[in-house]
Design a protein around this motif. Sequence first.
Motif, PDB file in Angstrom:
ATOM      1  N   SER A  96      21.443 -16.423 -94.058  1.00  0.00           N
ATOM      2  CA  SER A  96      20.893 -15.101 -93.754  1.00  0.00           C
ATOM      3  C   SER A  96      21.465 -14.575 -92.434  1.00  0.00           C
ATOM      4  N   LEU A  97      21.945 -15.483 -91.578  1.00  0.00           N
ATOM      5  CA  LEU A  97      22.558 -15.092 -90.306  1.00  0.00           C
ATOM      6  C   LEU A  97      24.040 -14.752 -90.473  1.00  0.00           C
ATOM      7  N   TRP A  98      24.714 -15.493 -91.349  1.00  0.00           N
ATOM      8  CA  TRP A  98      26.137 -15.291 -91.574  1.00  0.00           C
ATOM      9  C   TRP A  98      26.395 -15.462 -93.073  1.00  0.00           C
ATOM     10  N   PRO A  99      26.259 -14.384 -93.823  1.00  0.00           N
ATOM     11  CA  PRO A  99      26.335 -14.476 -95.283  1.00  0.00           C
ATOM     12  C   PRO A  99      27.711 -14.909 -95.796  1.00  0.00           C
ATOM     13  N   SER A 100      27.658 -15.672 -96.865  1.00  0.00           N
ATOM     14  CA  SER A 100      28.846 -16.067 -97.610  1.00  0.00           C
ATOM     15  C   SER A 100      28.414 -16.217 -99.057  1.00  0.00           C
ATOM     16  N   ARG A 101      28.943 -15.369 -99.908  1.00  0.00           N
ATOM     17  CA  ARG A 101      28.514 -15.390-101.310  1.00  0.00           C
ATOM     18  C   ARG A 101      28.829 -16.733-101.969  1.00  0.00           C
ATOM     19  N   ARG A 102      29.985 -17.290-101.669  1.00  0.00           N
ATOM     20  CA  ARG A 102      30.363 -18.582-102.259  1.00  0.00           C
ATOM     21  C   ARG A 102      29.403 -19.686-101.834  1.00  0.00           C
ATOM     22  N   TYR A 103      29.087 -19.737-100.544  1.00  0.00           N
ATOM     23  CA  TYR A 103      28.187 -20.783-100.061  1.00  0.00           C
ATOM     24  C   TYR A 103      26.755 -20.538-100.528  1.00  0.00           C
ATOM     25  N   LEU A 104      26.371 -19.269-100.664  1.00  0.00           N
ATOM     26  CA  LEU A 104      25.051 -18.949-101.190  1.00  0.00           C
ATOM     27  C   LEU A 104      24.943 -19.415-102.643  1.00  0.00           C
ATOM     28  N   ARG A 105      25.978 -19.152-103.409  1.00  0.00           N
ATOM     29  CA  ARG A 105      26.021 -19.610-104.804  1.00  0.00           C
ATOM     30  C   ARG A 105      25.839 -21.126-104.873  1.00  0.00           C
ATOM     31  N   ASP A 106      26.597 -21.854-104.051  1.00  0.00           N
ATOM     32  CA  ASP A 106      26.514 -23.319-104.053  1.00  0.00           C
ATOM     33  C   ASP A 106      25.132 -23.803-103.610  1.00  0.00           C
ATOM     34  N   THR A 107      24.554 -23.125-102.637  1.00  0.00           N
ATOM     35  CA  THR A 107      23.222 -23.512-102.145  1.00  0.00           C
ATOM     36  C   THR A 107      22.163 -23.250-103.201  1.00  0.00           C
ATOM     37  N   TYR A 108      22.259 -22.128-103.912  1.00  0.00           N
ATOM     38  CA  TYR A 108      21.316 -21.868-105.004  1.00  0.00           C
ATOM     39  C   TYR A 108      21.402 -22.968-106.064  1.00  0.00           C
ATOM     40  N   PHE A 109      22.613 -23.361-106.411  1.00  0.00           N
ATOM     41  CA  PHE A 109      22.768 -24.412-107.411  1.00  0.00           C
ATOM     42  C   PHE A 109      22.166 -25.725-106.909  1.00  0.00           C
ATOM     43  N   THR A 110      22.440 -26.069-105.655  1.00  0.00           N
ATOM     44  CA  THR A 110      21.893 -27.299-105.080  1.00  0.00           C
ATOM     45  C   THR A 110      20.368 -27.248-105.060  1.00  0.00           C
ATOM     46  N   LEU A 111      19.812 -26.097-104.673  1.00  0.00           N
ATOM     47  CA  LEU A 111      18.351 -25.955-104.677  1.00  0.00           C
ATOM     48  C   LEU A 111      17.771 -26.118-106.079  1.00  0.00           C
ATOM     49  N   SER A 112      18.459 -25.614-107.091  1.00  0.00           N
ATOM     50  CA  SER A 112      17.962 -25.794-108.458  1.00  0.00           C
ATOM     51  C   SER A 112      17.936 -27.277-108.820  1.00  0.00           C
ATOM     52  N   GLN A 113      18.943 -28.023-108.367  1.00  0.00           N
ATOM     53  CA  GLN A 113      18.981 -29.461-108.633  1.00  0.00           C
ATOM     54  C   GLN A 113      17.892 -30.208-107.865  1.00  0.00           C
ATOM     55  N   VAL A 114      17.663 -29.813-106.622  1.00  0.00           N
ATOM     56  CA  VAL A 114      16.631 -30.465-105.799  1.00  0.00           C
ATOM     57  C   VAL A 114      15.258 -30.230-106.404  1.00  0.00           C
ATOM     58  N   TYR A 115      14.966 -28.981-106.744  1.00  0.00           N
ATOM     59  CA  TYR A 115      13.656 -28.684-107.325  1.00  0.00           C
ATOM     60  C   TYR A 115      13.483 -29.352-108.685  1.00  0.00           C
ATOM     61  N   ARG A 116      14.532 -29.473-109.436  1.00  0.00           N
ATOM     62  CA  ARG A 116      14.460 -30.183-110.714  1.00  0.00           C
ATOM     63  C   ARG A 116      14.087 -31.642-110.461  1.00  0.00           C
ATOM     64  N   ALA A 117      14.722 -32.261-109.466  1.00  0.00           N
ATOM     65  CA  ALA A 117      14.426 -33.657-109.126  1.00  0.00           C
ATOM     66  C   ALA A 117      12.989 -33.812-108.624  1.00  0.00           C
ATOM     67  N   LEU A 118      12.476 -32.777-107.957  1.00  0.00           N
ATOM     68  CA  LEU A 118      11.095 -32.821-107.452  1.00  0.00           C
ATOM     69  C   LEU A 118      10.071 -32.519-108.551  1.00  0.00           C
ATOM     70  N   GLY A 119      10.541 -32.103-109.720  1.00  0.00           N
ATOM     71  CA  GLY A 119       9.639 -31.788-110.821  1.00  0.00           C
ATOM     72  C   GLY A 119       9.038 -30.402-110.750  1.00  0.00           C
ATOM     73  N   ASP A 120       9.607 -29.535-109.919  1.00  0.00           N
ATOM     74  CA  ASP A 120       9.126 -28.162-109.766  1.00  0.00           C
ATOM     75  C   ASP A 120      10.003 -27.249-110.626  1.00  0.00           C
ATOM     76  N   SER A 121       9.658 -27.147-111.901  1.00  0.00           N
ATOM     77  CA  SER A 121      10.479 -26.396-112.850  1.00  0.00           C
ATOM     78  C   SER A 121      10.574 -24.915-112.518  1.00  0.00           C
TER      79      SER A 121
END
Length: 141
Positions: A96-121
């Motif tokens: 949010s301080l220094w936007p990067s669409r590519r890194y945001l895309r990768d972070t969203y994907f990683t967050l989806s994997q983390v939440y999946r592992a936590l069981g938060d569908s």
Amino acid sequence: MILLFFYLQQAFRLATDNMDSVSAGMVSGDIGRIIFAKSNYDSALTLFKTDYEYSMYDSAYNEAANALQWMAKANLALGNKASALGNSKEALRLLSLWPSRRYLRDTYFTLSQVYRALGDSDSAFYFNDRFIAIMIRWKKK
């Protein structure tokens, strides 16, 4: 692959000899990604932390965010789900301080994997949708 690893080590040595912390951090992250691909998550995590620290030192928040999302992947692979979630959320804050669409895309994907592992569908689907939305916008351009 061995030759690439050798050249990255040389680049890291050159960057540190010239006190170029941005380049040293980026190269350590590149080496970390190679080591991560070989399933050596502990060593990769250490290199991602180095990348993060150098990037923060130089206020390269987008690069620091990328290092954090890779730290999240390594932590997730090591079973450290809470650390992975913290790394990912901090990556979003930095983006949010220094936007990067590519890194945001990768972070969203990683967050989806983390939440999946936590069981938060619900959260996993939310961040997966954000990931897909970025991918769709890129294809339209």
